[in-house]
Scaffold this motif. Structure first.
Motif: not given
Length: 88
Positions: A32, A38, A46, A55-56, A58, A74-77
């Motif tokens: 994270h 943002c 996120h 945050s993102r 991975y 990256g994807h939503p947290d």
């Protein structure tokens, strides 16, 4: 970067084998990373349980020396490891 030579792969496999993980050449987990900026309309998607700020997430694969071999985008947290695997 992903190892290009068979000697590099053998070296990584040997290091994991010495640590008790026979046949392994990498370790994968979600990481994270906080976002300093943002937009408000994205902040809810996120925000997750790991960090108090947007945050993102991975999925990263590393060798035994913590060198990054591979990563997803990256994807939503809020997305967890199981969700991220669908996009590997």
């Amino acid at each position: 970067a992903t190892p290009r030579k068979s000697e590099d792969v053998k070296s990584q496999i040997r290091e994991f084998q010495e640590a008790g993980f026979s046949g392994c050449c990498g370790s994968t987990d979600a990481t994270h990373l906080s976002m300093e900026r943002c937009t408000s309309w994205l902040s809810q998607a996120h925000k997750g349980a790991k960090l108090p700020m947007p945050s993102r997430t991975y999925n990263m694969t590393v060798n035994h020396r913590r060198r990054i071999l591979s990563t997803t985008k990256g994807h939503p947290d809020r997305w967890n490891d199981k969700t991220l695997q669908m996009f590997d």
